[in-house]
Write an enzyme that holds these catalytic residues in place. Structure first.
Site, PDB file in Angstrom:
ATOM      1  N   GLY A  15       0.836  -1.205   0.000  1.00 60.31           N
ATOM      2  CA  GLY A  15       0.000   0.000   0.000  1.00 60.31           C
ATOM      3  C   GLY A  15       0.864   1.246   0.000  1.00 60.31           C
ATOM      4  O   GLY A  15       1.852   1.310   0.738  1.00 60.31           O
ATOM      5  N   ARG A  76       0.984  -4.955  -5.250  1.00 64.41           N
ATOM      6  CA  ARG A  76       1.208  -6.193  -4.495  1.00 64.41           C
ATOM      7  C   ARG A  76       1.330  -7.288  -5.552  1.00 64.41           C
ATOM      8  O   ARG A  76       0.397  -7.536  -6.298  1.00 64.41           O
ATOM      9  CB  ARG A  76       0.031  -6.451  -3.544  1.00 64.41           C
ATOM     10  CG  ARG A  76      -0.041  -5.399  -2.431  1.00 64.41           C
ATOM     11  CD  ARG A  76      -1.114  -5.706  -1.402  1.00 64.41           C
ATOM     12  NE  ARG A  76      -0.983  -4.826  -0.241  1.00 64.41           N
ATOM     13  CZ  ARG A  76      -1.801  -3.813   0.042  1.00 64.41           C
ATOM     14  NH1 ARG A  76      -2.821  -3.556  -0.736  1.00 64.41           N
ATOM     15  NH2 ARG A  76      -1.599  -3.069   1.108  1.00 64.41           N
ATOM     16  N   ASP A 107       5.412  -5.003   5.947  1.00 66.14           N
ATOM     17  CA  ASP A 107       5.960  -6.327   6.244  1.00 66.14           C
ATOM     18  C   ASP A 107       5.795  -7.325   5.099  1.00 66.14           C
ATOM     19  O   ASP A 107       6.653  -8.182   4.896  1.00 66.14           O
ATOM     20  CB  ASP A 107       5.432  -6.883   7.580  1.00 66.14           C
ATOM     21  CG  ASP A 107       3.921  -6.925   7.643  1.00 66.14           C
ATOM     22  OD1 ASP A 107       3.261  -6.514   6.666  1.00 66.14           O
ATOM     23  OD2 ASP A 107       3.394  -7.374   8.674  1.00 66.14           O
ATOM     24  N   THR A 130       4.444   2.589   5.496  1.00 67.17           N
ATOM     25  CA  THR A 130       3.035   2.158   5.568  1.00 67.17           C
ATOM     26  C   THR A 130       2.327   3.092   6.541  1.00 67.17           C
ATOM     27  O   THR A 130       2.915   3.492   7.552  1.00 67.17           O
ATOM     28  CB  THR A 130       2.889   0.701   6.069  1.00 67.17           C
ATOM     29  OG1 THR A 130       1.526   0.491   6.472  1.00 67.17           O
ATOM     30  CG2 THR A 130       3.785   0.356   7.242  1.00 67.17           C
ATOM     31  N   ASP A 132       0.139   2.224   8.506  1.00 67.02           N
ATOM     32  CA  ASP A 132      -0.363   1.452   9.653  1.00 67.02           C
ATOM     33  C   ASP A 132       0.514   1.530  10.913  1.00 67.02           C
ATOM     34  O   ASP A 132       0.047   1.202  12.000  1.00 67.02           O
ATOM     35  CB  ASP A 132      -0.515  -0.031   9.266  1.00 67.02           C
ATOM     36  CG  ASP A 132      -1.484  -0.231   8.114  1.00 67.02           C
ATOM     37  OD1 ASP A 132      -2.341   0.636   7.894  1.00 67.02           O
ATOM     38  OD2 ASP A 132      -1.375  -1.261   7.416  1.00 67.02           O
ATOM     39  N   ASP A 134       2.794  -0.463  11.858  1.00 65.76           N
ATOM     40  CA  ASP A 134       2.756  -1.793  12.479  1.00 65.76           C
ATOM     41  C   ASP A 134       4.034  -2.590  12.226  1.00 65.76           C
ATOM     42  O   ASP A 134       3.997  -3.812  12.157  1.00 65.76           O
ATOM     43  CB  ASP A 134       1.537  -2.575  11.947  1.00 65.76           C
ATOM     44  CG  ASP A 134       1.572  -2.752  10.435  1.00 65.76           C
ATOM     45  OD1 ASP A 134       2.400  -2.105   9.770  1.00 65.76           O
ATOM     46  OD2 ASP A 134       0.763  -3.544   9.912  1.00 65.76           O
ATOM     47  N   ARG A 176      -5.212  -2.030   9.064  1.00 69.79           N
ATOM     48  CA  ARG A 176      -5.198  -3.483   8.899  1.00 69.79           C
ATOM     49  C   ARG A 176      -5.529  -4.123  10.247  1.00 69.79           C
ATOM     50  O   ARG A 176      -6.527  -3.785  10.840  1.00 69.79           O
ATOM     51  CB  ARG A 176      -3.846  -3.940   8.343  1.00 69.79           C
ATOM     52  CG  ARG A 176      -3.990  -5.012   7.313  1.00 69.79           C
ATOM     53  CD  ARG A 176      -2.710  -5.347   6.616  1.00 69.79           C
ATOM     54  NE  ARG A 176      -1.509  -4.980   7.313  1.00 69.79           N
ATOM     55  CZ  ARG A 176      -0.336  -5.537   7.079  1.00 69.79           C
ATOM     56  NH1 ARG A 176      -0.235  -6.497   6.177  1.00 69.79           N
ATOM     57  NH2 ARG A 176       0.735  -5.149   7.721  1.00 69.79           N
TER      58      ARG A 176
END
Ligand code: F6P
Length: 327
Positions: A15, A76, A107, A130, A132, A134, A176
């Site tokens: 993303g 992706r 990741d 990202t 996120d 994360d 996510r």
């Protein structure tokens, strides 16, 4: 410095995130500064398999630091998940004379990089990009700060109308299966409740909290819900509240992909610039198979495999703060 390093390839994968352009720019400018050649690989790993590679110079990355998205484009790539795809990619790198790869992504992108480096001994350094936040091994990922500011500003606007109409808003945010965007933007926007997957508080908790707010005289509320939260989703939550607490008029807003766009904040541009330079410095030092990140405001290296496999813990102190200030 490794004398064999002459030519770096750079790609953005997964993303997109605001600040990816600033990271590419930093990689290119740092490589050129050290007399290295740089090639841009379009559309993530799929560009390695068949895309038109772009030689990059200083001018190629002019006027992009302020732009969201990624000018190299992102994707992706399913073929890259297969060993044959990675063999094809390694052969292309060799044919193009690219001796090292900088992968900017999350990741999933790093998992591909680990396999490429393990199976074909390709030198790879990852940069966490990202929204996120994360990724293990860095306090912040590129794009997170912009995303939380975008969300915060959207919630500020929603609060105006929520207050005027005495409404309860459920606002779904991205992330996510992580709750960082919800936690930070929820605190920043003064939301009454924040539901994140790391806590799994459930519907009963929410209903009790809203009842308490009602008794305390609150006539409108904002509930920020991380998309990965397991309480049943925003529409179900809104329905359940209307059925159980008839006094509430509920509305749902799903912020969606607007959270991924927009001009990066200064914080994201500086982070991206630092990590881009650090990635090239790391390769020049002869180190690969790592992700460059920022920990306690210092550049820090984490094994790429560890960065993929481990998850950063949600900050317990932030959760406590959110609970105290939202009452
Ligand atoms: O990882 C970034 C992210 O925006 C997540 O927050 C979200 O779950 C996902 O990507 C959406 O992916 P896509 O753009 O493929 O729908």
């Amino acid at each position: 410095m490794t004398s064999s390093l002459k030519h770096i390839g750079v790609l953005t994968s997964g993303g997109d995130a605001p600040g990816m352009n600033a990271a590419i720019r930093a990689v290119v400018r740092c490589a050129l500064h050290h007399g290295l050649k740089v090639t841009g690989i379009p559309e993530g790993y799929s560009g390695l398999l068949g895309g038109e590679l772009k030689p990059l110079n200083s001018l190629s990355v002019s006027n992009i630091i302020n732009l969201g998205g990624t000018f190299l484009k992102s994707a992706r790539c399913m073929e890259f998940y297969k060993p044959e795809g990675r063999t094809q990619a390694a052969e292309r790198l060799e044919a193009e004379g690219i001796d090292a790869l900088v992968v900017i992504g999350g990741d999933g992108s790093f998992t591909g990089a680990v396999a490429l480096s393990r199976e074909h001994k390709v030198s790879v350094v990852g940069i966490p990009g990202t929204i996120d936040n994360d990724i293990y091994g860095t306090d912040f990922t590129i794009g997170f700060d912009t995303a939380i500011n975008t969300v915060q500003s959207a919630i500020d606007k929603i609060r105006d109308t929520a207050t005027s109409h005495n409404r309860l808003f459920f606002i779904e945010v991205m992330g996510r299966d992580a709750g960082y965007i919800a936690l930070y933007s929820g605190i920043g926007a003064g939301s009454e409740e924040i539901l994140i997957p790391e806590q799994s508080r459930g519907l009963d908790y929410l209903l009790q909290s809203l009842e308490r707010s009602g008794r305390a005289g609150k006539t409108s509320s904002i509930v920020v819900v991380a998309e990965g939260d397991k309480s049943g989703g925003v529409y179900e939550l809104a329905k359940a509240v209307e059925e159980t607490l008839p006094g509430y008029s509920s509305k749902v807003t799903v912020l969606g992909h607007l959270q991924r766009g927009g001009s990066p904040t200064c914080t994201d541009r500086v982070l991206a610039s630092r990590l881009g330079v650090a990635a090239v410095d790391t390769l020049r030092d002869g180190t690969s198979g790592v992700m460059v990140g920022l920990r306690n405001n210092r550049i820090s290296l984490t094994g790429l495999e560890k960065a993929c496999k481990e998850r950063p813990d949600i900050d317990a102190e932030l959760i406590r703060v959110s609970e105290i200030v939202s009452t």
